[in-house]
Motif scaffolding. Structure first.
Motif, PDB file in Angstrom:
ATOM      1  N   THR A 110      36.085  55.182  64.755  1.00  0.00           N
ATOM      2  CA  THR A 110      36.845  54.911  66.193  1.00  0.00           C
ATOM      3  C   THR A 110      36.783  54.835  67.153  1.00  0.00           C
ATOM      4  OG1 THR A 110      35.815  57.794  65.898  1.00  0.00           O
ATOM      5  CG2 THR A 110      36.989  57.603  67.975  1.00  0.00           C
ATOM      6  N   ARG A 111      35.621  53.651  67.020  1.00  0.00           N
ATOM      7  CA  ARG A 111      35.820  52.407  68.267  1.00  0.00           C
ATOM      8  C   ARG A 111      36.833  51.564  67.823  1.00  0.00           C
ATOM      9  NH1 ARG A 111      30.577  50.185  70.918  1.00  0.00           N
ATOM     10  NH2 ARG A 111      29.912  53.175  70.424  1.00  0.00           N
TER      11      ARG A 111
ATOM     12  N   SER B 295      36.249  55.986  73.629  1.00  0.00           N
ATOM     13  CA  SER B 295      36.507  56.526  72.583  1.00  0.00           C
ATOM     14  C   SER B 295      34.509  55.848  72.479  1.00  0.00           C
ATOM     15  CB  SER B 295      36.619  54.226  71.682  1.00  0.00           C
ATOM     16  OG  SER B 295      35.746  53.607  72.174  1.00  0.00           O
TER      17      SER B 295
ATOM     18  N   GLU C 154      33.552  59.224  69.705  1.00  0.00           N
ATOM     19  CA  GLU C 154      31.914  58.609  68.744  1.00  0.00           C
ATOM     20  C   GLU C 154      31.192  59.327  68.290  1.00  0.00           C
ATOM     21  OE1 GLU C 154      30.115  54.536  67.032  1.00  0.00           O
ATOM     22  OE2 GLU C 154      31.428  54.668  69.330  1.00  0.00           O
TER      23      GLU C 154
END
Length: 99
Positions: free
Chosen positions: A45-46, A54, A58
């Motif tokens: 995700t990041r 984010s 996460e």
């Protein structure tokens, strides 16, 4: 007239319990696979999304992954206990057949 144990019935019951055990293991592996998907989503995700929150997303993916993993483990052992409890009943009955 003698009491004869129906061996076909005992075999069928034994095979049914083996299929149930394999289904329980398959279900656990499905839970594990889903938990891993969420963990990988949390890892990526990041790096993929350049958004402000984010880290929050996460952490939520990791939390969902952990929840699914724990749910799968609990489900596996609950059903395993039920299977073991029912396994002792195989061959515990006899049917009368008249020749």
């Amino acid at each position: 007239m003698s009491e004869i144990v129906n061996k076909n019935l005992i075999l069928r019951e034994s095979l049914a319990l083996q299929r149930t055990t394999l289904a329980n293991q398959t279900t656990f592996l499905s839970f594990l696979r889903t938990a891993m998907y969420f963990a990988v989503a949390g890892l990526s995700t990041r790096n993929v999304f350049q958004i402000e929150n984010s880290l929050l997303i996460e952490i939520s993916f990791y939390t969902i992954s952990l929840f699914i993993l724990i749910l799968g483990i609990v489900n596996f052992f609950k059903h395993k206990k039920m299977i073991i409890k029912n396994k002792k009943h195989i061959g515990d009955y006899k049917l009368d057949y008249y020749e």
